[in-house]
Scaffold this active site. Structure first.
Site, PDB file in Angstrom:
ATOM      1  N   TYR A 137      38.709  30.726 -24.059  1.00  5.88           N
ATOM      2  CA  TYR A 137      39.955  30.206 -24.652  1.00  5.88           C
ATOM      3  C   TYR A 137      40.035  30.587 -26.138  1.00  5.88           C
ATOM      4  CZ  TYR A 137      40.039  26.954 -20.598  1.00  5.88           C
ATOM      5  OH  TYR A 137      40.046  26.380 -19.349  1.00  5.88           O
ATOM      6  N   THR A 174      35.955  12.457  -5.206  1.00  3.37           N
ATOM      7  CA  THR A 174      37.097  13.291  -5.579  1.00  3.37           C
ATOM      8  C   THR A 174      36.622  14.746  -5.516  1.00  3.37           C
ATOM      9  OG1 THR A 174      36.497  13.441  -7.918  1.00  3.37           O
ATOM     10  CG2 THR A 174      37.803  11.507  -7.249  1.00  3.37           C
ATOM     11  N   THR A 182      32.070   9.382 -24.397  1.00  2.00           N
ATOM     12  CA  THR A 182      31.989  10.771 -24.839  1.00  2.00           C
ATOM     13  C   THR A 182      32.214  10.906 -26.344  1.00  2.00           C
ATOM     14  OG1 THR A 182      33.182  12.870 -24.710  1.00  2.00           O
ATOM     15  CG2 THR A 182      34.430  10.949 -24.117  1.00  2.00           C
ATOM     16  N   ASP A 183      31.678  11.985 -26.912  1.00  2.00           N
ATOM     17  CA  ASP A 183      31.938  12.262 -28.329  1.00  2.00           C
ATOM     18  C   ASP A 183      33.401  12.618 -28.586  1.00  2.00           C
ATOM     19  OD1 ASP A 183      31.919  14.794 -27.179  1.00  2.00           O
ATOM     20  OD2 ASP A 183      30.386  15.634 -28.507  1.00  2.00           O
ATOM     21  N   GLU A 184      34.129  12.949 -27.509  1.00  2.00           N
ATOM     22  CA  GLU A 184      35.534  13.350 -27.705  1.00  2.00           C
ATOM     23  C   GLU A 184      36.393  12.217 -28.241  1.00  2.00           C
ATOM     24  OE1 GLU A 184      37.456  15.835 -24.927  1.00  2.00           O
ATOM     25  OE2 GLU A 184      35.622  16.855 -24.324  1.00  2.00           O
ATOM     26  N   TYR A 200      42.597  13.111 -21.719  1.00  2.00           N
ATOM     27  CA  TYR A 200      41.261  12.686 -21.274  1.00  2.00           C
ATOM     28  C   TYR A 200      40.590  11.823 -22.340  1.00  2.00           C
ATOM     29  CZ  TYR A 200      36.169  12.942 -20.861  1.00  2.00           C
ATOM     30  OH  TYR A 200      34.822  12.623 -20.838  1.00  2.00           O
TER      31      TYR A 200
HETATM   32  P1  NAD Z   1      32.193  14.540 -12.979  1.00  2.00           P
HETATM   33  O1  NAD Z   1      33.643  14.856 -12.995  1.00  2.00           O
HETATM   34  O2  NAD Z   1      31.218  15.615 -12.616  1.00  2.00           O
HETATM   35  O3  NAD Z   1      31.906  13.333 -11.968  1.00  2.00           O
HETATM   36  C1  NAD Z   1      32.730  12.211 -11.913  1.00  2.00           C
HETATM   37  C2  NAD Z   1      32.379  11.451 -10.639  1.00  2.00           C
HETATM   38  O4  NAD Z   1      33.190  10.274 -10.588  1.00  2.00           O
HETATM   39  C3  NAD Z   1      32.655  12.219  -9.350  1.00  2.00           C
HETATM   40  O5  NAD Z   1      31.582  12.069  -8.448  1.00  2.00           O
HETATM   41  C4  NAD Z   1      33.916  11.595  -8.801  1.00  2.00           C
HETATM   42  O6  NAD Z   1      34.004  11.654  -7.389  1.00  2.00           O
HETATM   43  C5  NAD Z   1      33.775  10.160  -9.291  1.00  2.00           C
HETATM   44  N1  NAD Z   1      35.058   9.471  -9.439  1.00  2.00           N
HETATM   45  C6  NAD Z   1      36.184   9.939 -10.043  1.00  2.00           C
HETATM   46  N2  NAD Z   1      37.160   9.016  -9.963  1.00  2.00           N
HETATM   47  C7  NAD Z   1      36.631   7.933  -9.318  1.00  2.00           C
HETATM   48  C8  NAD Z   1      37.142   6.669  -8.954  1.00  2.00           C
HETATM   49  N3  NAD Z   1      38.399   6.315  -9.240  1.00  2.00           N
HETATM   50  N4  NAD Z   1      36.328   5.797  -8.323  1.00  2.00           N
HETATM   51  C9  NAD Z   1      35.047   6.154  -8.022  1.00  2.00           C
HETATM   52  N5  NAD Z   1      34.512   7.348  -8.325  1.00  2.00           N
HETATM   53  C10 NAD Z   1      35.304   8.227  -8.972  1.00  2.00           C
HETATM   54  O7  NAD Z   1      31.863  13.919 -14.396  1.00  2.00           O
HETATM   55  P2  NAD Z   1      30.546  14.041 -15.282  1.00  2.00           P
HETATM   56  O8  NAD Z   1      30.615  15.272 -16.060  1.00  2.00           O
HETATM   57  O9  NAD Z   1      29.383  13.748 -14.432  1.00  2.00           O
HETATM   58  O10 NAD Z   1      30.786  12.827 -16.290  1.00  2.00           O
HETATM   59  C11 NAD Z   1      30.306  11.516 -15.991  1.00  2.00           C
HETATM   60  C12 NAD Z   1      30.720  10.574 -17.103  1.00  2.00           C
HETATM   61  O11 NAD Z   1      30.164  11.031 -18.333  1.00  2.00           O
HETATM   62  C13 NAD Z   1      32.223  10.502 -17.327  1.00  2.00           C
HETATM   63  O12 NAD Z   1      32.543   9.183 -17.636  1.00  2.00           O
HETATM   64  C14 NAD Z   1      32.467  11.402 -18.525  1.00  2.00           C
HETATM   65  O13 NAD Z   1      33.588  10.972 -19.248  1.00  2.00           O
HETATM   66  C15 NAD Z   1      31.196  11.199 -19.305  1.00  2.00           C
HETATM   67  N6  NAD Z   1      30.752  12.319 -20.147  1.00  2.00           N
HETATM   68  C16 NAD Z   1      30.617  13.572 -19.621  1.00  2.00           C
HETATM   69  C17 NAD Z   1      30.120  14.605 -20.421  1.00  2.00           C
HETATM   70  C18 NAD Z   1      29.924  16.006 -19.876  1.00  2.00           C
HETATM   71  O14 NAD Z   1      29.578  16.899 -20.652  1.00  2.00           O
HETATM   72  N7  NAD Z   1      30.092  16.261 -18.595  1.00  2.00           N
HETATM   73  C19 NAD Z   1      29.799  14.347 -21.748  1.00  2.00           C
HETATM   74  C20 NAD Z   1      29.986  13.053 -22.259  1.00  2.00           C
HETATM   75  C21 NAD Z   1      30.437  12.056 -21.447  1.00  2.00           C
HETATM   76  O1  DAU Z   2      32.085  16.602 -25.389  1.00  2.00           O
HETATM   77  C1  DAU Z   2      31.903  15.911 -24.190  1.00  2.00           C
HETATM   78  C2  DAU Z   2      32.867  16.405 -23.134  1.00  2.00           C
HETATM   79  O2  DAU Z   2      32.381  17.683 -22.719  1.00  2.00           O
HETATM   80  C3  DAU Z   2      32.987  15.459 -21.955  1.00  2.00           C
HETATM   81  O3  DAU Z   2      33.530  14.248 -22.385  1.00  2.00           O
HETATM   82  C4  DAU Z   2      33.852  16.084 -20.849  1.00  2.00           C
HETATM   83  O4  DAU Z   2      33.862  15.234 -19.719  1.00  2.00           O
HETATM   84  C5  DAU Z   2      33.266  17.426 -20.478  1.00  2.00           C
HETATM   85  O5  DAU Z   2      34.087  18.051 -19.507  1.00  2.00           O
HETATM   86  C6  DAU Z   2      33.138  18.313 -21.705  1.00  2.00           C
HETATM   87  O6  DAU Z   2      34.455  18.635 -22.215  1.00  2.00           O
HETATM   88  P1  DAU Z   2      34.813  20.101 -22.773  1.00  2.00           P
HETATM   89  O7  DAU Z   2      36.275  20.264 -22.738  1.00  2.00           O
HETATM   90  O8  DAU Z   2      34.117  20.366 -24.050  1.00  2.00           O
HETATM   91  O9  DAU Z   2      34.097  20.999 -21.633  1.00  2.00           O
HETATM   92  P2  DAU Z   2      34.531  22.337 -20.917  1.00  2.00           P
HETATM   93  O10 DAU Z   2      33.332  22.845 -20.170  1.00  2.00           O
HETATM   94  O11 DAU Z   2      35.798  22.205 -20.147  1.00  2.00           O
HETATM   95  O12 DAU Z   2      34.806  23.331 -22.136  1.00  2.00           O
HETATM   96  C7  DAU Z   2      33.787  23.637 -23.086  1.00  2.00           C
HETATM   97  C8  DAU Z   2      34.389  24.568 -24.117  1.00  2.00           C
HETATM   98  O13 DAU Z   2      34.656  25.836 -23.499  1.00  2.00           O
HETATM   99  C9  DAU Z   2      35.728  24.098 -24.661  1.00  2.00           C
HETATM  100  O14 DAU Z   2      35.809  24.452 -26.029  1.00  2.00           O
HETATM  101  C10 DAU Z   2      36.761  24.875 -23.855  1.00  2.00           C
HETATM  102  C11 DAU Z   2      36.041  26.180 -23.566  1.00  2.00           C
HETATM  103  N1  DAU Z   2      36.386  26.825 -22.278  1.00  2.00           N
HETATM  104  C12 DAU Z   2      36.326  26.097 -21.144  1.00  2.00           C
HETATM  105  C13 DAU Z   2      36.617  26.670 -19.910  1.00  2.00           C
HETATM  106  C14 DAU Z   2      36.582  25.848 -18.646  1.00  2.00           C
HETATM  107  C15 DAU Z   2      36.676  28.178 -22.244  1.00  2.00           C
HETATM  108  O15 DAU Z   2      36.694  28.872 -23.284  1.00  2.00           O
HETATM  109  N2  DAU Z   2      36.957  28.763 -21.036  1.00  2.00           N
HETATM  110  C16 DAU Z   2      36.946  28.062 -19.860  1.00  2.00           C
HETATM  111  O16 DAU Z   2      37.247  28.643 -18.787  1.00  2.00           O
END
Ligand code: NAD
Ligand code: DAU
Length: 372
Positions: free
Chosen positions: A224, A39, A142-144, A167
């Site tokens: 934000y 994606t 996720t912690d969310e 989400y």
């Molecule tokens: P990301 O958005 O960077 O990557 C997601 C990947 O999944 C991408 O490579 C995308 O192409 C693939 N994907 C999406 N839909 C798909 C589908 N239907 N089939 C196959 N592949 C698909 O996400 P991330 O930040 O690497 O997060 C990975 C996992 O960890 C997620 O499950 C997310 O909920 C969880 N998570 C993320 C964070 C964070 O801070 N990023 C924290 C806690 C948990």
């Molecule tokens: O807590 C785990 C989660 O962390 C994961 O489950 C999600 O996949 C991951 O995307 C992340 O979610 P957040 O919403 O916390 O991440 P994000 O980077 O989008 O935002 C972090 C914080 O910053 C949040 O409080 C929103 C704020 N923010 C974000 C963006 C993109 C801003 O203030 N400005 C911005 O432009």
């Protein structure tokens, strides 16, 4: 040595690609099949060098695709599934919830259904399915799912689930389905719930990589609301180590919280990122070639407070005691070290940033920030 085959979904995304690299360089007893739909958030180039078709194979496809996933199980000796694949961006879930429900809930259910049928060996005396020894499904959550904290307290594994965005509701639903399969089918699964990750290969529409990109381009830094929201930042490699420990040693049916002990307000993150980039540019002038503007613009003047995220969770903070006590895992990277490593990586990998933002990124950015 017995080699295990892992199906790693979402392995071309941020955390999944870091996990692929971590496992391939630290464990000889695994081979990987990466399944990723590529994606907007997935990038084959991120893992191209890891895919060698011997220890690591790449398949482009959707985790919701029953035929494809069944074929993978019938043609490869998959014993472990690590499900990273998800729609992961809260802001996008506010725009288009349906896609989140499809991928995050139905995709999880599809993977588990095919795994449980493929791994089944028979039934026990109570009628529960039995499975091949050593098989394991791991759900990356996720912690969310716990909702939002006030000024005090931490999320433990027993904190009630209280998701507040499309989400987090979709991730919570997936967790509940995993738990239900553990009870109903005695399906051998584990779940980890992690706080905000940061590090290399983070897609530049999440806070930290977006801020780095905008600073280098001299663009406004959208914060934000008042920037007071708190996240608990974890360096991505620490997360990958934790996941591998849970897969190898974690108890089936259990949830493990993974956190960084690095609580920071968003505004602190933004200021620290500005300060660090400025310092690196001043002390290592070679980095200045990456700057698309003058060094004098790298300042707090770039900060702009914009309309808040709808339903914006105030604070996340993880209590990772269970990971420490049961699996001897603690986060190794302080935020101060991790952010410098991360910024250096972005300064040295601008081509990657250009590659991953060459698609629909610009449309998203305009849509998200022009009227905010
Ligand atoms: P990301 O958005 O960077 O990557 C997601 C990947 O999944 C991408 O490579 C995308 O192409 C693939 N994907 C999406 N839909 C798909 C589908 N239907 N089939 C196959 N592949 C698909 O996400 P991330 O930040 O690497 O997060 C990975 C996992 O960890 C997620 O499950 C997310 O909920 C969880 N998570 C993320 C964070 C964070 O801070 N990023 C924290 C806690 C948990
Ligand atoms: O807590 C785990 C989660 O962390 C994961 O489950 C999600 O996949 C991951 O995307 C992340 O979610 P957040 O919403 O916390 O991440 P994000 O980077 O989008 O935002 C972090 C914080 O910053 C949040 O409080 C929103 C704020 N923010 C974000 C963006 C993109 C801003 O203030 N400005 C911005 O432009």
């Amino acid at each position: 040595m017995q080699v295990k085959t892992y199906l790693v979904t979402g392995g071309a995304g941020f955390i999944g690609s870091n996990y692929v690299k971590y496992v391939l360089s630290n464990f000889d007893d695994v081979q990987l099949i990466i399944l990723d739909a590529l994606t907007y958030a997935g990038n084959y180039g991120t893992i191209a060098q890891d895919v060698d078709n011997k220890r690591c194979l790449f398949i482009k496809g959707n985790i919701c695709d029953q035929e494809l996933v069944s074929k993978l199980f019938s043609t490869h000796p998959i014993e472990v599934v690590v499900n990273f694949a998800a729609e992961s961006h809260v802001d996008r879930s506010i725009e288009n919830p349906r896609l989140f429900l499809e991928t995050n809930i139905l995709g999880t259910q599809n993977l588990m259904d095919i795994a449980r049928k493929s791994w089944a060996t028979g039934k026990d005396e109570h009628g529960y399915p039995t499975y091949k020894p050593g098989v394991r499904y791991h759900q990356v959550s996720t912690d969310e799912v716990y909702g939002s904290l006030g000024a005090e307290g931490y999320f433990t594994e027993t904190t009630p689930l209280d998701p507040r965005s499309p989400y987090s509701a979709s991730k919570t639903s997936a967790d509940l389905i995993v738990k239900a399969y553990c009870e109903t089918y005695k399906f051998p699964a584990t779940i980890t719930r992690c706080s905000n990750n940061y590090g290399p290969y983070h897609f530049p529409e999440k806070l930290i990589p977006l801020i780095i990109k905008n600073i280098l381009e001299g663009k406004k830094l959208p914060v934000y609301g008042k920037g007071e929201n708190v996240r608990d930042w974890l360096y991505v490699e620490d997360h990958c180590k934790a996941i591998e420990k849970v897969i190898r040693k974690g108890r089936v049916g259990e949830v493990y919280n993974i956190g960084g002990h690095n609580e920071k307000k968003n505004i602190e993150i933004v200021k620290l990122t500005i300060d660090t980039i400025r310092h690196l540019m001043e002390t290592e002038p070679a980095y200045r070639s990456v700057l698309k503007t003058n060094l004098s613009t790298v300042s707090y003047d770039l900060i702009t407070y914009v309309q808040d995220r709808l339903g914006h969770d105030m604070r996340y903070a993880i209590d990772p005691t269970k990971m420490k006590n049961e699996l001897d895992w603690t986060p190794e990277t302080t935020f101060e070290t991790g952010i410098v490593k991360t910024i250096r990586w972005y300064l040295e990998n601008q081509q990657w940033v250009e590659d991953v933002t060459s698609g629909e990124y610009q449309n998203y950015y305009e849509r998200m920030y022009s009227n905010r």
